[in-house]
Structure formats: C-alpha cells, structure tokens
Design a protein around this motif. Structure first.
Motif, PDB file in Angstrom:
ATOM      1  N   ARG A  23       0.837  -1.205   0.000  1.00 24.51           N
ATOM      2  CA  ARG A  23       0.000   0.000   0.000  1.00 24.51           C
ATOM      3  C   ARG A  23       0.868   1.249   0.000  1.00 24.51           C
ATOM      4  NH1 ARG A  23      -3.890   2.779  -1.918  1.00 24.51           N
ATOM      5  NH2 ARG A  23      -4.794   4.255  -0.471  1.00 24.51           N
ATOM      6  N   ASN A  24       1.978   1.216   0.724  1.00 25.21           N
ATOM      7  CA  ASN A  24       2.893   2.360   0.729  1.00 25.21           C
ATOM      8  C   ASN A  24       3.483   2.606  -0.660  1.00 25.21           C
ATOM      9  OD1 ASN A  24       2.428   2.893   3.388  1.00 25.21           O
ATOM     10  ND2 ASN A  24       4.383   2.125   4.135  1.00 25.21           N
ATOM     11  N   LEU A  27       0.757   4.242  -2.663  1.00 22.71           N
ATOM     12  CA  LEU A  27       0.593   5.638  -2.253  1.00 22.71           C
ATOM     13  C   LEU A  27       1.738   6.507  -2.750  1.00 22.71           C
ATOM     14  CD1 LEU A  27      -0.726   5.185   1.390  1.00 22.71           C
ATOM     15  CD2 LEU A  27      -1.992   6.083  -0.564  1.00 22.71           C
ATOM     16  N   GLU A 120      -3.620  14.283   1.896  1.00 21.59           N
ATOM     17  CA  GLU A 120      -4.286  13.040   2.303  1.00 21.59           C
ATOM     18  C   GLU A 120      -3.357  11.846   2.127  1.00 21.59           C
ATOM     19  OE1 GLU A 120      -7.713  10.381   0.227  1.00 21.59           O
ATOM     20  OE2 GLU A 120      -8.209  12.496   0.518  1.00 21.59           O
ATOM     21  N   ILE A 121      -2.644  11.814   1.009  1.00 23.53           N
ATOM     22  CA  ILE A 121      -1.702  10.722   0.747  1.00 23.53           C
ATOM     23  C   ILE A 121      -0.566  10.748   1.763  1.00 23.53           C
ATOM     24  CG2 ILE A 121      -0.003   9.849  -0.896  1.00 23.53           C
ATOM     25  CD1 ILE A 121      -1.924  10.780  -3.144  1.00 23.53           C
ATOM     26  N   GLU A 124      -1.782   9.406   5.079  1.00 27.63           N
ATOM     27  CA  GLU A 124      -1.936   7.951   5.060  1.00 27.63           C
ATOM     28  C   GLU A 124      -0.574   7.255   5.068  1.00 27.63           C
ATOM     29  OE1 GLU A 124      -4.148   4.340   2.612  1.00 27.63           O
ATOM     30  OE2 GLU A 124      -4.619   6.413   2.092  1.00 27.63           O
ATOM     31  N   ASN A 127       0.760   7.361   8.601  1.00 27.27           N
ATOM     32  CA  ASN A 127       0.014   6.403   9.413  1.00 27.27           C
ATOM     33  C   ASN A 127       0.488   4.976   9.122  1.00 27.27           C
ATOM     34  OD1 ASN A 127      -1.939   5.329  11.142  1.00 27.27           O
ATOM     35  ND2 ASN A 127      -3.489   5.286   9.552  1.00 27.27           N
ATOM     36  N   ASN A 128       0.637   4.661   7.849  1.00 24.39           N
ATOM     37  CA  ASN A 128       1.099   3.319   7.462  1.00 24.39           C
ATOM     38  C   ASN A 128       2.509   3.049   7.976  1.00 24.39           C
ATOM     39  OD1 ASN A 128      -1.302   2.875   6.202  1.00 24.39           O
ATOM     40  ND2 ASN A 128      -0.483   2.834   4.133  1.00 24.39           N
TER      41      ASN A 128
END
Length: 160
Positions: A23-24, A27, A120-121, A124, A127-128
């Motif tokens: 996911r990273n 992103l 936003e990216i 996230e 956070n990730n």
C-alpha cells in the motif's frame, strides 16, 4: 503447541507487513502522479498568463496605433481623443482580464484539490509507516518467542 501459535501469528504479521508495504508503494506512486500534475498545472498557468499578457499587449498596441493614425489625420481634437484612448482600457484588455480571472479561478480550484489529495496521501503514508514499524517490532518479538518456544519444546528423551 505454543510453537505453532507463534508460527501462525508470525505468518499473520508477515502478511500484514507485506500488505502495508505494498500500500505504501501504491501511495508513493500516487503521490508522484499528484506532484507531477501540480507541476504541470503550474506550468500551464504560467503559459496561459503569458499568452493572455501578449494578447492584451497586442490589442492595446493596435488600439493605440489606430488612435494615433486618427490623431495624425484629424488634428488637435483627434489628438485629444488619442490621449484619452491611450489612457482607457480597451475591450481586448477587459476580455484578457476576464479570461485571466476565469483561468485563475479554475486553476485555484484544481490546485486546492490536488494539494488536498497530496496531504491526504502524506497523512496515510505516515500512518502506514507507524503501523508498519509496530508490526515489524511485534514480528521480531514473535519470531524470538517462537525460537525460544521451539527450543523449550524439543523433546529431551530423559537426557536433561
């Protein structure tokens, strides 16, 4: 039996770590795309502004040349109208200002949308990263506990 529980938890943690890492990557690629769009939009805005300025300058020059020619042909009253025309804003300048306002408003909206997406990216991703760090720490702990449990669970066959 504890060894198997640790092994299962280790596999589960590894799967979560891999999913977060993937996911990273997604992103990061999306953030690069947004950054490129921001750069392209800013470049387009500069080009459009230059084009509008050239258009307005050319239109004003044409109006002043026409008024100047009229002043040469008509004498003193025409010269006065030439001076007034030179100080007035031409319809072309108004059109350029309207086009500039419309383009600027559209760009501001798109820039705000892209900046919000970029924020936003980034949020996230942060956070990730923190989740990933926690999962990796837990993974190392479980791996160590699994190793200890494997040593403790080994049959001794009465040798100890």
């Amino acid at each position: 039996m504890g060894f198997l529980l640790f092994a299962a938890r280790k596999l589960q943690l590894k799967r979560q770590i891999n999913q977060l890492s993937y996911r990273n990557i997604e992103l990061s690629q999306e953030q690069q795309t947004v950054s490129q769009k921001l750069k392209d939009l800013q470049l387009a805005q500069q080009k459009a502004q230059n084009t509008i300025n050239i258009f307005a300058t050319a239109a004003n020059s044409a109006q002043q040349m026409a008024a100047g020619a009229q002043a040469l042909a008509g004498g003193q009253n025409a010269q006065l109208s030439y001076m007034l025309a030179a100080n007035q804003t031409s319809p072309a300048t108004y059109a350029a200002n309207v086009m500039n306002s419309i383009f600027t408003a559209a760009n501001a909206t798109e820039l705000a949308r892209l900046n919000a997406k970029d924020s936003e990216i980034s949020l996230e991703l942060e956070n990730n990263e923190s989740q990933l760090e926690l999962l990796q720490n837990e993974y190392q702990s479980v791996k160590k506990a699994e190793s200890n449990e494997a040593q403790n669970s080994a049959p001794t066959f009465g040798l100890a």
